[in-house]
Enzyme design. Structure first.
Site, PDB file in Angstrom:
ATOM      1  N   ASP A 237      19.335  29.619  -4.202  1.00  0.00           N
ATOM      2  CA  ASP A 237      18.104  29.227  -4.880  1.00  0.00           C
ATOM      3  C   ASP A 237      18.510  28.288  -6.008  1.00  0.00           C
ATOM      4  O   ASP A 237      19.073  28.706  -7.010  1.00  0.00           O
ATOM      5  CB  ASP A 237      17.406  30.485  -5.433  1.00  0.00           C
ATOM      6  CG  ASP A 237      16.238  30.154  -6.358  1.00  0.00           C
ATOM      7  OD1 ASP A 237      15.853  28.972  -6.464  1.00  0.00           O
ATOM      8  OD2 ASP A 237      15.695  31.098  -6.983  1.00  0.00           O
TER       9      ASP A 237
ATOM     10  N   LYS B  63      16.155  19.507 -11.540  1.00  0.00           N
ATOM     11  CA  LYS B  63      15.357  19.644 -10.323  1.00  0.00           C
ATOM     12  C   LYS B  63      14.071  18.815 -10.391  1.00  0.00           C
ATOM     13  O   LYS B  63      13.565  18.351  -9.373  1.00  0.00           O
ATOM     14  CB  LYS B  63      15.005  21.123 -10.116  1.00  0.00           C
ATOM     15  CG  LYS B  63      14.352  21.446  -8.781  1.00  0.00           C
ATOM     16  CD  LYS B  63      14.191  22.940  -8.630  1.00  0.00           C
ATOM     17  CE  LYS B  63      13.585  23.350  -7.316  1.00  0.00           C
ATOM     18  NZ  LYS B  63      13.544  24.815  -7.169  1.00  0.00           N
TER      19      LYS B  63
ATOM     20  N   GLU C 143      10.660  27.856  -0.646  1.00  0.00           N
ATOM     21  CA  GLU C 143      10.822  29.030  -1.503  1.00  0.00           C
ATOM     22  C   GLU C 143       9.836  30.153  -1.142  1.00  0.00           C
ATOM     23  O   GLU C 143      10.248  31.315  -1.012  1.00  0.00           O
ATOM     24  CB  GLU C 143      10.707  28.626  -2.980  1.00  0.00           C
ATOM     25  CG  GLU C 143      11.948  27.864  -3.428  1.00  0.00           C
ATOM     26  CD  GLU C 143      11.779  27.065  -4.717  1.00  0.00           C
ATOM     27  OE1 GLU C 143      10.751  27.242  -5.401  1.00  0.00           O
ATOM     28  OE2 GLU C 143      12.668  26.267  -5.035  1.00  0.00           O
TER      29      GLU C 143
ATOM     30  N   ASP D 288       4.419  32.158  -7.778  1.00  0.00           N
ATOM     31  CA  ASP D 288       5.759  31.964  -8.340  1.00  0.00           C
ATOM     32  C   ASP D 288       5.671  31.353  -9.734  1.00  0.00           C
ATOM     33  O   ASP D 288       5.352  30.182  -9.889  1.00  0.00           O
ATOM     34  CB  ASP D 288       6.568  31.051  -7.389  1.00  0.00           C
ATOM     35  CG  ASP D 288       8.016  30.829  -7.865  1.00  0.00           C
ATOM     36  OD1 ASP D 288       8.335  31.174  -9.027  1.00  0.00           O
ATOM     37  OD2 ASP D 288       8.816  30.301  -7.068  1.00  0.00           O
TER      38      ASP D 288
HETATM   39  P1  ADP Z   1      13.024  29.104 -12.179  1.00  0.00           P
HETATM   40  O1  ADP Z   1      12.526  29.534 -10.839  1.00  0.00           O
HETATM   41  O2  ADP Z   1      12.105  28.126 -12.853  1.00  0.00           O
HETATM   42  O3  ADP Z   1      14.438  28.645 -12.173  1.00  0.00           O
HETATM   43  P2  ADP Z   1      13.116  31.948 -13.037  1.00  0.00           P
HETATM   44  O4  ADP Z   1      12.367  32.515 -11.902  1.00  0.00           O
HETATM   45  O5  ADP Z   1      14.542  32.312 -13.177  1.00  0.00           O
HETATM   46  O6  ADP Z   1      12.944  30.367 -13.170  1.00  0.00           O
HETATM   47  O7  ADP Z   1      12.328  32.397 -14.369  1.00  0.00           O
HETATM   48  C1  ADP Z   1      12.804  32.087 -15.638  1.00  0.00           C
HETATM   49  C2  ADP Z   1      11.788  32.545 -16.671  1.00  0.00           C
HETATM   50  O8  ADP Z   1      11.575  33.936 -16.564  1.00  0.00           O
HETATM   51  C3  ADP Z   1      12.239  32.276 -18.101  1.00  0.00           C
HETATM   52  O9  ADP Z   1      11.176  31.683 -18.830  1.00  0.00           O
HETATM   53  C4  ADP Z   1      12.538  33.675 -18.626  1.00  0.00           C
HETATM   54  O10 ADP Z   1      12.335  33.780 -20.031  1.00  0.00           O
HETATM   55  C5  ADP Z   1      11.517  34.494 -17.872  1.00  0.00           C
HETATM   56  N1  ADP Z   1      11.844  35.927 -17.862  1.00  0.00           N
HETATM   57  C6  ADP Z   1      12.971  36.523 -17.438  1.00  0.00           C
HETATM   58  N2  ADP Z   1      12.909  37.856 -17.609  1.00  0.00           N
HETATM   59  C7  ADP Z   1      11.697  38.122 -18.171  1.00  0.00           C
HETATM   60  C8  ADP Z   1      11.009  39.327 -18.622  1.00  0.00           C
HETATM   61  N3  ADP Z   1      11.581  40.530 -18.525  1.00  0.00           N
HETATM   62  N4  ADP Z   1       9.786  39.201 -19.137  1.00  0.00           N
HETATM   63  C9  ADP Z   1       9.203  38.010 -19.249  1.00  0.00           C
HETATM   64  N5  ADP Z   1       9.768  36.843 -18.862  1.00  0.00           N
HETATM   65  C10 ADP Z   1      11.010  36.900 -18.326  1.00  0.00           C
HETATM   66 MG    MG Z   2      12.317  29.711  -8.849  1.00  0.00          MG
END
Ligand code: ADP
Ligand code: MG
Length: 632
Positions: free
Chosen positions: A25, A88, A188, A217
């Site tokens: 991913d 990205k 995705e 998502d």
């Molecule tokens: P992407 O798909 O954009 O790469 P992710 O799915 O990894 O991103 O999500 C990242 C986001 O999730 C960040 O903004 C992070 O702060 C948030 N995040 C991670 N854990 C938590 C949580 N326990 N509660 C709220 N937000 C969270």
């Molecule tokens: Mg993602």
């Protein structure tokens, strides 16, 4: 035609054996790698600290080191010029596409005023988003190889459902550049659905109606909603919607705004003291994460007590969540469905851990119907891992380990045409399902051009000379027009027997020409395997040559445009300006004659910087003249 298993290390067709293919991913905020451990997908974690996520951040240090992931994160504020994030967002994009948000990226993106793909400047080097992403991918590859103690050569990579052809091809190139064979690019939301077995049908259920699935998502910076229809192993995207600037980062900002509004912190102080600003931003993210479990957060930063309750947090993010729900509603309309017709709702992305997000999505899908959303709601404990886990499942299917899943007929090698500079432009990527029908639009490069040669190639290399030529024809009778105006669609149609038809059609005039190719599979599996291995082995050199050829093409294009500009605007240019333009032209020409793509890019930038104000002046004059013309 099935997938040919290739052993990348030995350069041979692999024996029928269980083979490890990992799923990746490549996220905007975080990236992950996963594999199949028996019949269970597992995230591959950092052996030192057990973290699953690799922040999608790259830092170029002054002494020439490149750091990726957590190690690079702190430089976002310490050295923003040399710290690349959100790459990205730039994949497969031209400058015009990203103009509106380039300012929020702390690093330098080159405005060369053309529609060629963006480049990022770090010190005196120019990088493509493909090169930068491949650094993240290499980090994941290294992690996987270390933990699994085996060399990884094949991967499945996920992309957003809305990624277009160019963005998908760019993602394939990322893999190749990292020394990996990308077996498939998977959407995705499709990967996420695989995790919940939503496509599985038991034998006696094979006539069961297709399932409708909504995948919500919410990541760090982007929101995507996809409505899928899954039946007979086919995952069809019925609609997608979203906001490319809405995510967890905005939740953090909402908390900061709350503290500002409460006068707990001052924006002036935050701006003056960058490291204080950074500490507050990090505290806001910690607060958000803590409030997923707790009702209250407080922490002292710099002698200041920062606190916020769950309720206050929820009030400040409510408008953002409502926006995502509106977008869900639009996606449902586009898919021509109502909430009760949805069989499953899949929550993906780190930000769906926020309880109010979960509750709001659940509420939307269960509104005004008897079905409770709850039983249809699929949320994994770690929603930021779902997509990578699904990619691992898809990889396992491709490895042939999942015998129940039918593999459809696919193209064994990429098919494409030759474009300017002997480059291969892939139109139908390798491993595409057949039958297939795809098209792409091209235009002319010279004023008054009436003919276009269409040469069709098969293979994975960047230069057509290294690929296999399948045929060519010439489209004639294009009405003479200025360069760039004709719209020539090249269509590839492969029928179920693998016969390829290529058609070129100028859309304005309707002139067209076609060719039928029957011999595209006329090579042995050995040869095919060799072609694949060569493409990965030579990826780095190929990409270098490609970047040089592209820089030259762009340079030549600009030289042509400057000549035209001088010729058409004698009255608004001073003699000195013309002399300087000619000087710049000479410098650019010299660079084009050389082999240093960075130098060509520097010269292009210099010429653009000088000519942009002149072009504006010419434009103003044209507008003025036009206004004069219309006044009575
Ligand atoms: P992407 O798909 O954009 O790469 P992710 O799915 O990894 O991103 O999500 C990242 C986001 O999730 C960040 O903004 C992070 O702060 C948030 N995040 C991670 N854990 C938590 C949580 N326990 N509660 C709220 N937000 C969270
Ligand atoms: Mg993602």
């Amino acid at each position: 035609m099935a997938i040919v298993p290739i052993n990348m290390q030995e350069g041979k067709i692999a024996e029928e054996k269980r083979e490890l293919i990992v799923g990746i991913d490549l996220g905007t905020t975080n990236s992950l790698v996963a594999y199949m451990d028996g019949d269970k997908p597992q995230i591959i974690k950092d052996p030192e600290n057990g973290t699953a996520l690799v922040p999608s951040i790259i830092y170029f240090s002054p002494d020439g080191q490149i750091l990726v992931g957590n190690a690079a994160k702190k430089y976002l504020t310490e050295d923003p010029q040399n710290t690349i994030f959100s790459v990205k967002r730039l994949m497969g994009k031209a400058f015009g596409d990203i103009k509106s948000f380039k300012n929020i990226l702390g690093y330098q993106i080159i405005d060369d005023d053309t529609d060629s793909l963006v480049k990022i400047r770090v010190k005196d080097k120019f990088y493509s988003p493909i090169e930068l992403s491949s650094l993240i991918l290499k980090e994941l590859k290294t992690r996987a190889e270390g933990v699994l103690d085996t060399e990884i050569s094949k991967v499945v990579i996920t992309v957003p459902a809305y990624f277009n052809d160019t963005q998908r091809q760019a993602t394939r190139d990322v893999g190749k550049l990292a020394g990996l064979d990308v077996l498939r690019i998977v959407n995705e939301p499709t990967a996420a659905s695989l995790v919940y077995g939503l496509g599985d049908t038991k034998e006696n259920e094979s006539t069961a109606p297709a399932k409708k699935v909504a995948v919500y998502d919410l990541g760090g910076g982007t929101f995507d909603i996809s409505i899928l229809e899954i039946g007979d192993g086919i995952y069809e995207v019925l609609s997608t919607n979203g906001d490319t600037f809405l995510g967890g980062d905005d939740f953090d900002r909402a908390i900061i705004d709350y503290w500002l509004a409460q006068n707990i912190i001052q924006s002036k102080e935050m701006e003056a003291d960058k490291s204080l600003g950074q500490s507050i931003r990090l505290a806001a993210e910690r607060a958000k994460i803590a409030l997923t479990e707790n009702d209250f957060f407080s922490q002292e930063i710099n002698g200041q007590l920062l606190s916020i309750s769950r309720q206050q947090f929820e009030e400040s993010i409510r408008p953002l969540i409502e926006k995502t729900i509106d977008l869900c509603s639009n996606a449902m309309k586009d898919a021509k469905l109502v909430p009760k017709e949805i069989d499953a709702i899949v929550l993906v992305g780190g930000s769906t851990r926020v309880p109010l997000v979960k509750a709001s999505v659940n509420n939307f899908f269960s509104q005004a119907d008897q079905k409770s959303g709850d039983e249809r709601l699929k949320d994994y404990i770690n929603p930021d891992e779902t997509v990578a886990l699904g990619a691992a499942i898809q990889a396992d299917i491709l490895a042939g380990n999942n015998k129940d899943t039918l593999l459809l007929d696919i193209t064994p090698l990429s098919l494409g045409i030759e474009t300017i500079g002997d480059l291969m432009d892939v139109i139908l990527p390798r491993n595409s399902k057949i039958p297939a029908k795809v098209g792409r639009e091209y235009t002319t490069s010279v004023d008054g051009q009436t003919k276009l040669k269409v040469a069709i190639y098969q293979g994975e290399r960047q230069l057509v000379g290294d690929n296999r030529k399948l045929g060519e024809f010439i489209l004639t009778g294009i009405p003479p027009m200025p360069a760039g105006l004709p719209k020539i669609e090249i269509g590839f149609i492969i029928d179920a027997d693998g016969v390829l038809n290529v058609r070129a059609r100028e859309k304005r005039s309707g002139v067209e020409q076609t060719i039928e190719i029957r011999s595209q599979y006329g090579i042995s599996e050995e040869e095919m395997g060799k072609m694949l291995i060569d493409s990965v082995r030579n990826a780095k050199d190929d990409m270098k040559i490609k970047a040089l050829l592209e820089a030259r093409n762009e340079g030549n294009h600009i030289l042509y445009a400057i000549d035209k500009f001088i010729h058409q605007n004698p009255d608004i240019l001073s003699v000195g300006e013309v002399m300087t333009l000619l000087d710049h032209k000479t410098h650019l020409q010299e660079a084009i004659d050389g082999v240093d793509k960075d130098l060509i890019n520097v010269r292009i930038q210099e010429l653009n910087d000088f000519s942009a104000p002149l072009a504006h002046r010419a434009m103003d004059k044209t507008i003025l003249d036009a206004m004069k013309g219309t006044s009575v």
